[in-house]
Scaffold this motif. Structure first.
Motif, mmCIF file in Angstrom:
data_model
loop_
_atom_site.group_PDB
_atom_site.id
_atom_site.type_symbol
_atom_site.label_atom_id
_atom_site.label_comp_id
_atom_site.label_asym_id
_atom_site.label_seq_id
_atom_site.Cartn_x
_atom_site.Cartn_y
_atom_site.Cartn_z
ATOM 1 N N LEU A 213 124.735 57.938 61.219
ATOM 2 C CA LEU A 213 123.945 56.842 61.104
ATOM 3 C C LEU A 213 123.668 56.184 62.465
ATOM 4 N N SER A 216 121.740 58.179 64.639
ATOM 5 C CA SER A 216 120.068 58.276 64.228
ATOM 6 C C SER A 216 119.612 56.929 64.640
ATOM 7 N N THR A 245 124.461 53.905 54.701
ATOM 8 C CA THR A 245 123.478 54.905 54.196
ATOM 9 C C THR A 245 122.006 54.403 54.597
ATOM 10 N N ILE A 246 121.246 55.275 54.934
ATOM 11 C CA ILE A 246 119.856 55.078 55.158
ATOM 12 C C ILE A 246 119.180 54.361 54.266
ATOM 13 N N ASP A 247 119.383 54.324 53.016
ATOM 14 C CA ASP A 247 118.803 53.489 51.997
ATOM 15 C C ASP A 247 119.339 52.034 52.132
ATOM 16 N N GLU A 268 111.672 54.494 56.856
ATOM 17 C CA GLU A 268 112.182 55.677 56.172
ATOM 18 C C GLU A 268 112.013 57.101 56.797
ATOM 19 N N THR A 269 110.837 57.349 57.181
ATOM 20 C CA THR A 269 110.133 58.495 57.660
ATOM 21 C C THR A 269 111.135 58.736 59.151
ATOM 22 N N LYS A 272 114.879 58.801 58.737
ATOM 23 C CA LYS A 272 115.328 60.372 58.170
ATOM 24 C C LYS A 272 115.166 61.429 58.767
ATOM 25 N N TYR A 275 117.946 61.249 61.639
ATOM 26 C CA TYR A 275 119.144 61.748 60.949
ATOM 27 C C TYR A 275 119.209 63.305 60.981
ATOM 28 N N ASN A 276 118.027 64.007 60.391
ATOM 29 C CA ASN A 276 118.052 65.201 59.975
ATOM 30 C C ASN A 276 118.130 66.218 61.438
ATOM 31 N N ASP A 279 121.939 66.052 62.248
ATOM 32 C CA ASP A 279 122.969 66.420 61.347
ATOM 33 C C ASP A 279 123.523 67.753 61.625
#
Length: 337
Positions: A213, A216, A245-247, A268-269, A272, A275-276, A279
Protein backbone atom coordinates in the motif's frame (compact mmCIF):
# COMPACT_ATOMS: atom_id res chain seq x y z
CA UNK A 1 25.86 -11.72 15.84
CA UNK A 2 23.91 -13.17 12.92
CA UNK A 3 23.28 -16.88 12.55
CA UNK A 4 22.63 -17.89 8.95
CA UNK A 5 19.92 -20.49 8.47
CA UNK A 6 20.48 -23.33 6.00
CA UNK A 7 18.84 -22.18 2.80
CA UNK A 8 17.54 -25.03 0.70
CA UNK A 9 16.77 -22.85 -2.28
CA UNK A 10 18.49 -19.75 -3.65
CA UNK A 11 16.40 -17.77 -6.16
CA UNK A 12 18.23 -15.05 -8.09
CA UNK A 13 16.76 -12.17 -10.11
CA UNK A 14 18.85 -12.72 -13.26
CA UNK A 15 17.97 -9.38 -14.88
CA UNK A 16 18.90 -7.36 -11.85
CA UNK A 17 22.20 -9.19 -11.43
CA UNK A 18 23.11 -8.78 -15.11
CA UNK A 19 22.32 -5.04 -15.14
CA UNK A 20 24.33 -4.61 -11.98
CA UNK A 21 27.40 -6.47 -13.25
CA UNK A 22 27.15 -4.80 -16.67
CA UNK A 23 27.92 -1.46 -15.03
CA UNK A 24 30.39 -2.63 -12.40
CA UNK A 25 32.44 -4.84 -14.80
CA UNK A 26 31.88 -2.64 -17.85
CA UNK A 27 35.53 -2.55 -18.99
CA UNK A 28 36.22 -6.27 -18.65
CA UNK A 29 36.96 -7.96 -21.97
CA UNK A 30 39.10 -10.60 -23.71
CA UNK A 31 42.43 -9.73 -25.36
CA UNK A 32 40.59 -9.26 -28.66
CA UNK A 33 38.01 -6.89 -27.20
CA UNK A 34 35.00 -9.16 -26.57
CA UNK A 35 33.17 -7.86 -23.48
CA UNK A 36 32.79 -10.47 -20.75
CA UNK A 37 31.93 -8.58 -17.54
CA UNK A 38 28.32 -9.73 -17.24
CA UNK A 39 29.06 -13.41 -17.82
CA UNK A 40 31.97 -13.35 -15.38
CA UNK A 41 29.92 -11.40 -12.82
CA UNK A 42 27.07 -13.93 -12.95
CA UNK A 43 29.40 -16.92 -12.55
CA UNK A 44 31.41 -15.28 -9.79
CA UNK A 45 28.24 -14.27 -7.90
CA UNK A 46 26.87 -17.80 -8.23
CA UNK A 47 30.10 -19.20 -6.82
CA UNK A 48 30.26 -16.66 -3.99
CA UNK A 49 26.63 -17.14 -2.94
CA UNK A 50 26.99 -20.93 -3.11
CA UNK A 51 30.11 -20.78 -0.93
CA UNK A 52 28.46 -18.46 1.59
CA UNK A 53 24.95 -19.87 1.87
CA UNK A 54 25.40 -23.48 0.70
CA UNK A 55 21.93 -23.87 -0.85
CA UNK A 56 20.78 -27.28 -2.11
CA UNK A 57 19.41 -25.74 -5.28
CA UNK A 58 19.84 -22.50 -7.27
CA UNK A 59 17.32 -21.05 -9.70
CA UNK A 60 17.65 -17.88 -11.80
CA UNK A 61 14.54 -15.97 -12.98
CA UNK A 62 14.62 -13.82 -16.09
CA UNK A 63 12.30 -11.33 -17.88
CA UNK A 64 11.28 -12.19 -21.40
CA UNK A 65 8.97 -10.38 -23.80
CA UNK A 66 6.86 -7.38 -22.93
CA UNK A 67 5.48 -7.43 -19.39
CA UNK A 68 1.77 -8.20 -19.09
CA UNK A 69 1.66 -5.00 -17.00
CA UNK A 70 2.14 -3.03 -20.20
CA UNK A 71 -1.36 -4.18 -21.14
CA UNK A 72 -2.68 -2.69 -17.89
CA UNK A 73 -0.90 0.63 -18.39
CA UNK A 74 0.97 1.77 -21.48
CA UNK A 75 3.61 3.87 -19.71
CA UNK A 76 4.82 1.03 -17.43
CA UNK A 77 8.62 1.04 -17.85
CA UNK A 78 7.74 2.99 -20.99
CA UNK A 79 10.78 5.22 -21.33
CA UNK A 80 13.22 2.45 -20.52
CA UNK A 81 14.22 1.98 -24.15
CA UNK A 82 17.60 3.20 -25.43
CA UNK A 83 17.77 6.91 -26.24
CA UNK A 84 21.21 7.22 -27.88
CA UNK A 85 23.39 5.07 -30.13
CA UNK A 86 25.59 4.21 -27.18
CA UNK A 87 22.59 3.09 -25.13
CA UNK A 88 21.40 1.02 -28.10
CA UNK A 89 24.76 -0.72 -28.48
CA UNK A 90 25.05 -1.18 -24.71
CA UNK A 91 21.65 -2.85 -24.64
CA UNK A 92 22.56 -5.22 -27.47
CA UNK A 93 25.82 -5.97 -25.68
CA UNK A 94 24.03 -6.65 -22.39
CA UNK A 95 21.51 -9.00 -24.03
CA UNK A 96 24.24 -10.91 -25.86
CA UNK A 97 26.12 -11.45 -22.63
CA UNK A 98 22.91 -12.46 -20.83
CA UNK A 99 22.37 -15.17 -23.46
CA UNK A 100 25.91 -16.44 -23.02
CA UNK A 101 25.56 -16.44 -19.23
CA UNK A 102 22.30 -18.38 -19.51
CA UNK A 103 23.90 -21.01 -21.77
CA UNK A 104 26.81 -21.43 -19.36
CA UNK A 105 24.48 -21.77 -16.36
CA UNK A 106 22.49 -24.41 -18.24
CA UNK A 107 25.72 -26.29 -19.00
CA UNK A 108 26.25 -26.48 -15.23
CA UNK A 109 22.70 -27.74 -14.73
CA UNK A 110 21.50 -24.46 -13.21
CA UNK A 111 18.04 -23.45 -14.53
CA UNK A 112 17.20 -19.96 -15.83
CA UNK A 113 13.40 -19.66 -15.92
CA UNK A 114 11.64 -17.28 -18.28
CA UNK A 115 8.02 -17.23 -19.38
CA UNK A 116 6.76 -14.80 -22.00
CA UNK A 117 5.14 -11.70 -20.52
CA UNK A 118 6.29 -12.30 -16.95
CA UNK A 119 9.00 -10.32 -15.21
CA UNK A 120 11.81 -11.91 -13.21
CA UNK A 121 10.26 -10.81 -9.91
CA UNK A 122 6.88 -12.34 -10.85
CA UNK A 123 8.65 -15.63 -11.47
CA UNK A 124 10.49 -15.39 -8.15
CA UNK A 125 7.05 -15.08 -6.50
CA UNK A 126 5.88 -18.16 -8.40
CA UNK A 127 8.91 -20.19 -7.28
CA UNK A 128 8.32 -19.12 -3.67
CA UNK A 129 4.72 -20.35 -3.85
CA UNK A 130 5.80 -23.63 -5.43
CA UNK A 131 8.10 -24.35 -2.47
CA UNK A 132 6.10 -23.64 0.69
CA UNK A 133 8.19 -25.89 2.94
CA UNK A 134 11.67 -24.82 1.92
CA UNK A 135 13.95 -22.28 3.55
CA UNK A 136 14.41 -19.80 0.67
CA UNK A 137 16.86 -16.95 0.04
CA UNK A 138 15.88 -14.49 -2.71
CA UNK A 139 18.48 -12.20 -4.23
CA UNK A 140 17.62 -8.91 -5.95
CA UNK A 141 18.20 -5.20 -5.53
CA UNK A 142 14.51 -4.53 -6.19
CA UNK A 143 12.61 -3.40 -3.09
CA UNK A 144 9.42 -5.04 -4.37
CA UNK A 145 10.92 -8.25 -2.96
CA UNK A 146 9.86 -7.10 0.50
CA UNK A 147 6.43 -8.42 -0.49
CA UNK A 148 7.74 -11.98 -0.67
CA UNK A 149 9.22 -12.19 2.82
CA UNK A 150 7.52 -14.66 5.16
CA UNK A 151 8.62 -17.01 7.95
CA UNK A 152 10.79 -19.23 5.71
CA UNK A 153 11.57 -16.70 3.00
CA UNK A 154 14.40 -14.16 3.33
CA UNK A 155 15.67 -11.57 0.87
CA UNK A 156 19.28 -10.63 0.17
CA UNK A 157 19.65 -7.08 -1.16
CA UNK A 158 23.14 -6.68 -2.69
CA UNK A 159 22.81 -2.87 -2.84
CA UNK A 160 22.87 -2.75 0.96
CA UNK A 161 24.59 -6.09 1.56
CA UNK A 162 21.74 -7.00 3.91
CA UNK A 163 19.54 -10.01 4.36
CA UNK A 164 16.02 -8.92 5.24
CA UNK A 165 14.25 -11.55 7.30
CA UNK A 166 11.54 -11.83 9.94
CA UNK A 167 14.26 -13.27 12.20
CA UNK A 168 16.54 -10.28 11.60
CA UNK A 169 17.55 -7.52 13.99
CA UNK A 170 14.53 -5.49 14.95
CA UNK A 171 15.31 -1.93 15.94
CA UNK A 172 13.46 -0.86 19.07
CA UNK A 173 11.25 2.17 18.57
CA UNK A 174 12.65 5.34 20.03
CA UNK A 175 16.24 4.38 19.23
CA UNK A 176 18.29 7.50 18.45
CA UNK A 177 19.68 7.79 14.94
CA UNK A 178 23.34 7.18 15.81
CA UNK A 179 22.68 4.01 17.79
CA UNK A 180 20.36 2.80 15.06
CA UNK A 181 23.00 3.30 12.34
CA UNK A 182 25.69 1.65 14.47
CA UNK A 183 23.54 -1.44 15.06
CA UNK A 184 22.27 -1.44 11.50
CA UNK A 185 25.83 -1.76 10.19
CA UNK A 186 26.69 -4.40 12.76
CA UNK A 187 23.87 -6.74 11.67
CA UNK A 188 23.91 -8.54 8.35
CA UNK A 189 20.33 -9.77 8.87
CA UNK A 190 17.72 -7.10 9.59
CA UNK A 191 13.96 -7.11 10.06
CA UNK A 192 11.85 -5.69 7.17
CA UNK A 193 10.65 -2.78 9.28
CA UNK A 194 14.25 -1.97 10.22
CA UNK A 195 15.30 -2.20 6.58
CA UNK A 196 12.57 0.14 5.30
CA UNK A 197 13.38 2.61 8.04
CA UNK A 198 16.94 2.85 6.68
CA UNK A 199 16.40 2.36 2.98
CA UNK A 200 13.51 4.78 2.61
CA UNK A 201 15.21 7.32 4.92
CA UNK A 202 12.11 7.28 7.13
CA UNK A 203 12.11 7.93 10.84
CA UNK A 204 10.07 4.79 11.42
CA UNK A 205 9.93 1.76 9.20
CA UNK A 206 6.96 0.45 7.26
CA UNK A 207 5.32 -2.72 8.54
CA UNK A 208 5.62 -5.60 6.09
CA UNK A 209 1.89 -5.92 5.49
CA UNK A 210 1.69 -2.18 4.70
CA UNK A 211 4.55 -2.17 2.21
CA UNK A 212 2.48 -2.73 -0.91
CA UNK A 213 0.00 0.00 0.00
CA UNK A 214 2.87 2.37 0.88
CA UNK A 215 4.56 1.69 -2.46
CA UNK A 216 1.29 2.24 -4.35
CA UNK A 217 0.96 5.68 -2.78
CA UNK A 218 4.57 6.75 -3.17
CA UNK A 219 5.31 5.15 -6.54
CA UNK A 220 8.60 3.78 -7.79
CA UNK A 221 10.70 5.90 -10.11
CA UNK A 222 12.83 2.95 -11.25
CA UNK A 223 9.71 1.34 -12.73
CA UNK A 224 8.26 4.69 -13.76
CA UNK A 225 5.28 4.24 -11.47
CA UNK A 226 3.96 7.63 -10.50
CA UNK A 227 2.17 6.55 -7.34
CA UNK A 228 -0.37 9.17 -6.32
CA UNK A 229 0.76 12.62 -7.49
CA UNK A 230 1.51 14.86 -4.51
CA UNK A 231 2.23 12.04 -2.05
CA UNK A 232 5.81 11.59 -0.88
CA UNK A 233 7.45 9.21 1.58
CA UNK A 234 6.39 11.03 4.75
CA UNK A 235 2.71 11.40 3.77
CA UNK A 236 2.55 7.81 2.51
CA UNK A 237 4.09 6.56 5.77
CA UNK A 238 1.52 8.57 7.74
CA UNK A 239 -1.36 7.17 5.69
CA UNK A 240 -0.33 3.51 6.04
CA UNK A 241 0.20 3.91 9.77
CA UNK A 242 -3.55 4.69 9.97
CA UNK A 243 -5.03 2.61 7.13
CA UNK A 244 -4.18 -0.90 6.05
CA UNK A 245 -6.27 -1.32 2.87
CA UNK A 246 -7.14 0.68 -0.24
CA UNK A 247 -10.75 0.89 0.93
CA UNK A 248 -9.73 2.29 4.31
CA UNK A 249 -7.59 4.95 2.64
CA UNK A 250 -10.44 5.99 0.36
CA UNK A 251 -13.09 6.10 3.09
CA UNK A 252 -10.79 8.03 5.49
CA UNK A 253 -9.61 10.63 3.00
CA UNK A 254 -11.16 13.47 4.98
CA UNK A 255 -9.80 12.55 8.39
CA UNK A 256 -6.23 12.08 7.10
CA UNK A 257 -5.62 15.85 6.88
CA UNK A 258 -4.50 15.73 3.24
CA UNK A 259 -4.40 18.72 0.92
CA UNK A 260 -7.29 19.13 -1.50
CA UNK A 261 -4.98 18.42 -4.42
CA UNK A 262 -3.89 15.09 -2.95
CA UNK A 263 -7.50 14.21 -2.03
CA UNK A 264 -8.56 14.79 -5.64
CA UNK A 265 -5.71 12.65 -6.96
CA UNK A 266 -6.47 9.85 -4.53
CA UNK A 267 -9.11 7.96 -6.55
CA UNK A 268 -10.02 4.29 -6.40
CA UNK A 269 -9.08 3.75 -10.05
CA UNK A 270 -5.61 5.24 -9.70
CA UNK A 271 -4.77 3.63 -6.39
CA UNK A 272 -5.91 0.16 -7.52
CA UNK A 273 -3.95 0.56 -10.74
CA UNK A 274 -0.73 1.48 -8.92
CA UNK A 275 -1.30 -1.39 -6.49
CA UNK A 276 -1.79 -3.97 -9.24
CA UNK A 277 1.29 -2.83 -11.09
CA UNK A 278 3.57 -3.69 -8.19
CA UNK A 279 1.72 -6.62 -6.64
CA UNK A 280 4.06 -9.59 -7.20
CA UNK A 281 1.37 -12.04 -6.19
CA UNK A 282 -0.95 -10.93 -8.98
CA UNK A 283 0.23 -13.89 -11.06
CA UNK A 284 -0.01 -16.31 -8.15
CA UNK A 285 -3.65 -15.35 -7.58
CA UNK A 286 -4.55 -15.45 -11.28
CA UNK A 287 -6.51 -18.22 -12.99
CA UNK A 288 -3.50 -19.13 -15.16
CA UNK A 289 -1.31 -19.89 -12.13
CA UNK A 290 -1.59 -23.72 -12.45
CA UNK A 291 -0.47 -23.49 -16.08
CA UNK A 292 2.46 -21.25 -15.12
CA UNK A 293 3.53 -23.78 -12.49
CA UNK A 294 3.56 -26.51 -15.16
CA UNK A 295 5.70 -24.35 -17.44
CA UNK A 296 8.11 -23.49 -14.63
CA UNK A 297 8.47 -27.16 -13.70
CA UNK A 298 9.51 -27.93 -17.28
CA UNK A 299 12.11 -25.16 -17.11
CA UNK A 300 13.49 -26.38 -13.82
CA UNK A 301 14.64 -29.60 -15.39
CA UNK A 302 17.74 -28.68 -17.37
CA UNK A 303 19.61 -31.97 -16.92
CA UNK A 304 19.46 -32.58 -20.69
CA UNK A 305 21.54 -29.41 -21.18
CA UNK A 306 24.23 -30.47 -18.71
CA UNK A 307 27.57 -30.25 -20.52
CA UNK A 308 30.72 -29.56 -18.53
CA UNK A 309 32.94 -29.79 -21.60
CA UNK A 310 30.97 -27.11 -23.40
CA UNK A 311 31.12 -24.93 -20.27
CA UNK A 312 34.90 -25.27 -20.20
CA UNK A 313 35.22 -24.48 -23.92
CA UNK A 314 33.10 -21.34 -23.48
CA UNK A 315 35.09 -20.31 -20.41
CA UNK A 316 38.30 -20.80 -22.38
CA UNK A 317 37.00 -18.60 -25.24
CA UNK A 318 36.10 -15.90 -22.74
CA UNK A 319 39.53 -16.23 -21.06
CA UNK A 320 38.07 -17.05 -17.62
CA UNK A 321 41.31 -18.61 -16.45
CA UNK A 322 40.49 -18.27 -12.74
CA UNK A 323 37.24 -20.21 -13.17
CA UNK A 324 38.93 -22.91 -15.26
CA UNK A 325 41.84 -23.29 -12.87
CA UNK A 326 39.38 -23.92 -10.07
CA UNK A 327 36.75 -25.74 -12.11
CA UNK A 328 36.44 -28.88 -9.98
CA UNK A 329 35.98 -26.78 -6.88
CA UNK A 330 33.44 -24.66 -8.77
CA UNK A 331 31.43 -27.77 -9.68
CA UNK A 332 31.68 -29.10 -6.14
CA UNK A 333 30.44 -25.91 -4.51
CA UNK A 334 27.70 -24.84 -6.91
CA UNK A 335 24.58 -26.98 -6.56
CA UNK A 336 24.05 -28.29 -10.10
CA UNK A 337 21.65 -30.91 -11.31
Amino acid sequence: GDIMPDYQLLVIDFNHLCHRTFHSNYEMCTTDGVKTGVVFGVLRTLRMLSDTYKPDQVVFCKDIGQSFRRQIVESYKGSRGPKTDKEESDRTELYNQMDTAESMLNCLGVPVIHLHGLEADDLCAVVVHMNPDKEILLMSGDKDFLQLIRPKVSWLNPNYDKIVSLDGWKAEDGLDHETFIHNYHKNKIVHPKTFTRKSEKLDNGIELDQWLLYRSLVGDSSDELTGIVGIGEKTAAKIVSQCSTIDEVLSNKDSLKLSDRVKNNLTETDLKLQYNLIDLNLVVRSSIFPRIVEDVEKHLNVSNLLDHELFQRMALNLQFTSILADFHQFIKNVPTS
